[in-house]
Enzyme design. Structure first.
Site, mmCIF file in Angstrom:
data_model
loop_
_atom_site.group_PDB
_atom_site.id
_atom_site.type_symbol
_atom_site.label_atom_id
_atom_site.label_comp_id
_atom_site.label_asym_id
_atom_site.label_seq_id
_atom_site.Cartn_x
_atom_site.Cartn_y
_atom_site.Cartn_z
ATOM 1 N N GLU A 76 0.819 -1.218 0.000
ATOM 2 C CA GLU A 76 0.000 0.000 0.000
ATOM 3 C C GLU A 76 0.851 1.265 0.000
ATOM 4 O OE1 GLU A 76 -3.392 2.467 0.151
ATOM 5 O OE2 GLU A 76 -3.131 0.361 -0.382
ATOM 6 N N ASP A 77 1.966 1.260 0.741
ATOM 7 C CA ASP A 77 2.702 2.502 0.985
ATOM 8 C C ASP A 77 4.068 2.576 0.319
ATOM 9 O OD1 ASP A 77 0.652 3.508 2.629
ATOM 10 O OD2 ASP A 77 1.393 2.366 4.340
#
Length: 742
Positions: A76-77
Site C-alpha cells: 500500500e505505501d
C-alpha cells in the site's frame, strides 16, 4: 525500534524451530521498502510494522503471520508488489498481505451505504484466514496507541471506526483484553471530557479504598489454601470505559456504582472452579441475580468462566471471575490462544477455526452476503450481532440457542431456521403458552408453534432484536407484496391477451423481455400489477405484428355502473367482482370463473379510497395505481375526475359478499354540532347504539357556537350507514350531518 535479532529472538522464545532466514529476509525487505518514510509522530515508518509484529509474538503466532505483519504496509505505501512478495516469501504470505492491503483501503465510518459495503469487504477479507484479522487488530491497536499524533478530525474518525467495528469484532473473536484496550483508547478520543472525569474519580476511589484489594486477595488465598486449592488471585480496578458504559446503560451516577473492583481467580481444573465458588459464597454474602455460569454454557466467542458478585469487606460489592488457566488464556487471546506454541509445536489455527464458536459466527455472518440484503441491512445486522449481550435458551430437544438480550420467541424461531420464523404463529415458554413478544430469559425452554403458508407481519421487523430476524422478515414481506402484484399482473395480462385472441404463456413473455426492458417474467408481471406497465404494451411486445387494439372505451363511470365482464375480466376479489365495462348486462360471471383478488388482507393488493372508503350498496369502480394496486372508489367520488384521461387504469368492480364472513367497511361522515357540554357524547352514543364502530374523530371549531366533527367509522353496508346518519339528524345538538366521499 526493534532490531532484527530481537525479532528473531522473540519468535524463537516460543518456537525453537522458527525459520530465521524467512524472518530476516522479511525484516530487510520491509526496511528497504519503507526507506526514509516517517509517521505522524516523526518516528521511522518501519517502526510501526515491527511493533505490530511484536504484539503478535505476544500471541505466539506462526512465522507466516509475523512476516505478514512486518510486510503488511509495503504494497500500500511503497513500490512493492504482491507478485514480488509471492516470489520472495511464498503464496501463503502473499495472500495474507493481499487481505491486509484490501482492508487498509476501506473507510468504515463513511456514509451508511458505503460503510455497509466496506464492512462486507472487511469480513470477506478475513473469513478465509483468521490470521488476517489478527494482524489487522494488532495494527489497529498500535495505531490507537499513537493516535494522539494525528490531526483532530482524522483522530476522531479512526477512534469511531475502532469503537464501532474493531473493538466489538475483537470481542466476538474472544480477545477480551484487546477489545478492552481498543475501547479504552477510542473512548479517550471520542469523549475526552467524560474519560478524564471518570479516570479522576477512579483514582480517588483507588487511593481511598485501594487497600481493600490487597485484603481480599490475601483473605481469599488463605481460605482456598486451607481447602487444598492452589489458586492465583489477582485484583484490578475496572477500566474507565467499562465504568462509563455501565453509568450510561443504567442511568446512574458514579457514586451509585458498587462494583468498581474485580478479582480473577485462576485454578487448575473446572471442578476447582465450582469448589472456589462454594467457598466464596460461604465466606461473603452473594448478590442475588449476579451469578453467571459460562463454563457449562460458553459464550459464542468461546469465553468460559464463572461470574459472581459478593458483598465483601467494608460492605463494598466485589465481582469475581473464576476460571482455569486455559479458560483465562482464551479469554485474553480469544481465537489466537489456539495458535499458541506448546512443546515446540503449534495448534493448527485454520483447523481450529472450523470448530471455533467465534469463527463459526463470522462464517454465518458472511453467509448472509448470499441472502441479497442491501449493504445498510447487512451492516445493521452485523452491528446488532456484535454489540448485544446474550441469553441462552433451549429447544424442546435440548439444543442450545444463544440470542441477544431482549430477544423474543420470534428471534428464537429465526435463529433455528428462517422457515421456522416465517411460519411461526405462537410459542410455549417452559411449557406455558406465551405471546410471541415475550422477552426471553436465561434457561428458558421455547417451543414454536407453526402454520405452513403463514407470512410474517411486516410489524414484526420493529419488534425483533436480531439482525437475522429483521432481514428475514424484510425479505418475506417484500416477497409477499411482490407475489400479490405478480398475481394481479398475470390476471390482467391473461385477459388482455384473451381480448385480442392470442395465447399467453410465460415462454412467449420471456422471449419479449428485452423489448420490455425487464430481466425476468416476474418483473413484467409485477410491473403490470403495480400499474407501472400498461398491459397493451406487453401484448404489442409479445406480438409486434398485431394490429393495434381499437379502444373506443365507454365513459368509465357509466361503464362502471353497468354489469359487463370488466376491462381485464378480473372476476372476483374479497367481497368484490371485477368485470369489463361496456359488455352485455346479461353476461354473468360464475363463481367458478371468479379470480380471487385480495382486498383488505387477501392475496392481491386491493384497498379502499383513503378519504371516505366505500361500503356494500355503493356503486364502485377500481383505479389501478402504480405501486399500490387497485383502489376502490364510490362512483360518485369527486377524486375520480383526476383519472378521466386515463381509461386504461379503470376497472369495473362489483360487490361479491360472503354471507358467512361478516366484515365491516370504512366510511366517513361530517357533522356540524352545537357547542355545548355532552354534544360529542350524544353523537358517539348514537353511533354505538346502532352498531357502528368509530375509528377516528377529528374536531374543528369555526366559531364559539358550533363545532365541525369528522368521524371515520366502519359499518356493515350502505343501509346500515344510512340508518346511522338518519338517527344522527334527529338529534337536537346536530344541525347538519352528511356522508363524505373522497
Amino acid at each position: 525500534m526493534m532490531r532484527q535479532y530481537e525479532l528473531v529472538d522473540r519468535v524463537r522464545s516460543y518456537n525453537p524451530n522458527t525459520d530465521e532466514d524467512l524472518l530476516n529476509r522479511a525484516y530487510v525487505y520491509a526496511m528497504r521498502a519503507h526507506g526514509t518514510q516517517k509517521r505522524a509522530s516523526g518516528d521511522p515508518f518501519f517502526a510501526h510494522p515491527l511493533e505490530v509484529a511484536a504484539l503478535l509474538t505476544d500471541l505466539k503466532l506462526d512465522d507466516a503471520t509475523i512476516v505478514a505483519a512486518v510486510l503488511h504496509d509495503t504494497v500500500e505505501d511503497t513500490a512493492a508488489t504482491l507478485e514480488e512478495i509471492e516470489s520472495m516469501f511464498g503464496p501463503d504470505i502473499r495472500r495474507l498481505v493481499d487481505g491486509l492491503t484490501k482492508i487498509k483501503k476501506l473507510d468504515l465510518v463513511s456514509k451508511k451505504a458505503a460503510q455497509g459495503e466496506n464492512f462486507r469487504k472487511l469480513l470477506l477479507a478475513i473469513v478465509d484466514d483468521v490470521r488476517v484479522l489478527l494482524v489487522k487488530l494488532a495494527d489497529r491497536l498500535h495505531n490507537m496507541r499513537t493516535l494522539h499524533f494525528m490531526a483532530p478530525e482524522k483522530r476522531l474518525r479512526i477512534a469511531e471506526e475502532t469503537a464501532e467495528i474493531y473493538a466489538p469484532l475483537a470481542g466476538r473473536m474472544g480477545m477480551q483484553e484487546l477489545r478492552e484496550e481498543l475501547e479504552e483508547l477510542a473512548f479517550r478520543h471520542i469523549k475526552p471530557e467524560a474519560h478524564a472525569t471518570v479516570t479522576k474519580r477512579l483514582e480517588e476511589v483507588t487511593e481511598r479504598e485501594g487497600s481493600v484489594i490487597g485484603a481480599i486477595e490475601r483473605d481469599l488465598k488463605d481460605k482456598l489454601a486451607a481447602s487444598g486449592i492452589q489458586a492465583d488471585v489477582s485484583g484490578r480496578r475496572k477500566r474507565p470505559y467499562s465504568i462509563w458504559k455501565k453509568m450510561e446503560r443504567k442511568s446512574i451516577s458514579f457514586e451509585q456504582l458498587s462494583d468498581i473492583f474485580g478479582f480473577r481467580v485462576i485454578v487448575a481444573t473446572p471442578e476447582d472452579c465450582y469448589r472456589v465458588l462454594g467457598i466464596v459464597h460461604m465466606t461473603w454474602p452473594m448478590v442475588p441475580g449476579r451469578y453467571k455460569d459460562y463454563i457449562s454454557t460458553p459464550k459464542q466467542n468461546d469465553y468460559r468462566s464463572i461470574h459472581t458478585t459478593v458483598v465483601g469487606p467494608g460492605h463494598s460489592r466485589v465481582e469475581l471471575q473464576i476460571r482455569t488457566d486455559t479458560m483465562d488464556r482464551i479469554a485474553e487471546y480469544g481465537i489466537a490462544a489456539h495458535a499458541h506454541y506448546k512443546d515446540g509445536r503449534t495448534t493448527e489455527l485454520a483447523q481450529y477455526a472450523d470448530e471455533s464458536r467465534a469463527y463459526q459466527w463470522l462464517r454465518r455472518t458472511v453467509d448472509l452476503l448470499a441472502e441479497g440484503d442491501s449493504p445498510e441491512e447487512f451492516l445493521e445486522h452485523t452491528k446488532l450481532e456484535l454489540f448485544h449481550d446474550q441469553v441462552f435458551c433451549f429447544t424442546p430437544k435440548g439444543r442450545l440457542i444463544a440470542l441477544p438480550r431482549g430477544a423474543t420467541p420470534i428471534d428464537f424461531a429465526y435463529a433455528i431456521h428462517t422457515n421456522v420464523g416465517n411460519s411461526a404463529v405462537g410459542a410455549k415458554i417452559n411449557g406455558r403458552i406465551a405471546p410471541l413478544l415475550t422477552e426471553l430469559a436465561n434457561g428458558d425452554e421455547v417451543e414454536i408453534t407453526r402454520a405452513e403458508g403463514q407470512t410474517p407481519p411486516a410489524a414484526w421487523e420493529s419488534l425483533v432484536v436480531t439482525g437475522k430476524a429483521r432481514a428475514a422478515i424484510r425479505r418475506a414481506t417484500r416477497s409477499a407484496v411482490r407475489r400479490q402484484y405478480s398475481g394481479l399482473g398475470r390476471q390482467i395480462l391473461e385477459r388482455a391477451f384473451g381480448r385480442v385472441d392470442r395465447p399467453f404463456t410465460d415462454e412467449k413473455l420471456k422471449a419479449a423481455l428485452k423489448r420490455l426492458a425487464r430481466n425476468a417474467v416476474d418483473d413484467v408481471l409485477a410491473a403490470v400489477g403495480r400499474g407501472e406497465m400498461y398491459s397493451g404494451d406487453v401484448v404489442k411486445a409479445v406480438y409486434p405484428d398485431l394490429e393495434p387494439e381499437k379502444r373506443n372505451a365507454p365513459d368509465p363511470k357509466t361503464a362502471a355502473a353497468g354489469s359487463g365482464k370488466g376491462w381485464f375480466e378480473l372476476r372476483k376479489g374479497e367481497n368484490l367482482k371485477f368485470k369489463l365495462p361496456g359488455e352485455g348486462a346479461g353476461d354473468q360471471v360464475s363463481g367458478d370463473d371468479a379470480i380471487p383478488i385480495r382486498g383488505l388482507g387477501g392475496d392481491l393488493p386491493v384497498r379502499f379510497a383513503p378519504n371516505g372508503g366505500a361500503v356494500p350498496g355503493d356503486r364502485i369502480v377500481g383505479i389501478l395505481t402504480p405501486g399500490e394496486g387497485v383502489t376502490i372508489y364510490p362512483i360518485q367520488s369527486p377524486a375520480l375526475a383526476a383519472f378521466d384521461n386515463e381509461p386504461e387504469r379503470w376497472l369495473d368492480v362489483r360487490w361479491d359478499l360472503d354471507d358467512k364472513a361478516m366484515q365491516r367497511f370504512p366510511a366517513r361522515i361530517a357533522l356540524n354540532s352545537i357547542n355545548e357540554p355532552g354534544s360529542l357524547a350524544q353523537i358517539t352514543t348514537t353511533i354505538a347504539e346502532h352498531d357502528g364502530n368509530i375509528d377516528a374523530v377529528a374536531m374543528h371549531r369555526p366559531n364559539p357556537d358550533f363545532t365541525n366533527v369528522t368521524i371515520d367509522l366502519t359499518v356493515w353496508d350502505l343501509k346500515h350507514l344510512s340508518a346511522i346518519i338518519s338517527e344522527l339528524r334527529e338529534k337536537r345538538v346536530i344541525s347538519r350531518v352528511e356522508r363524505v366521499v373522497g
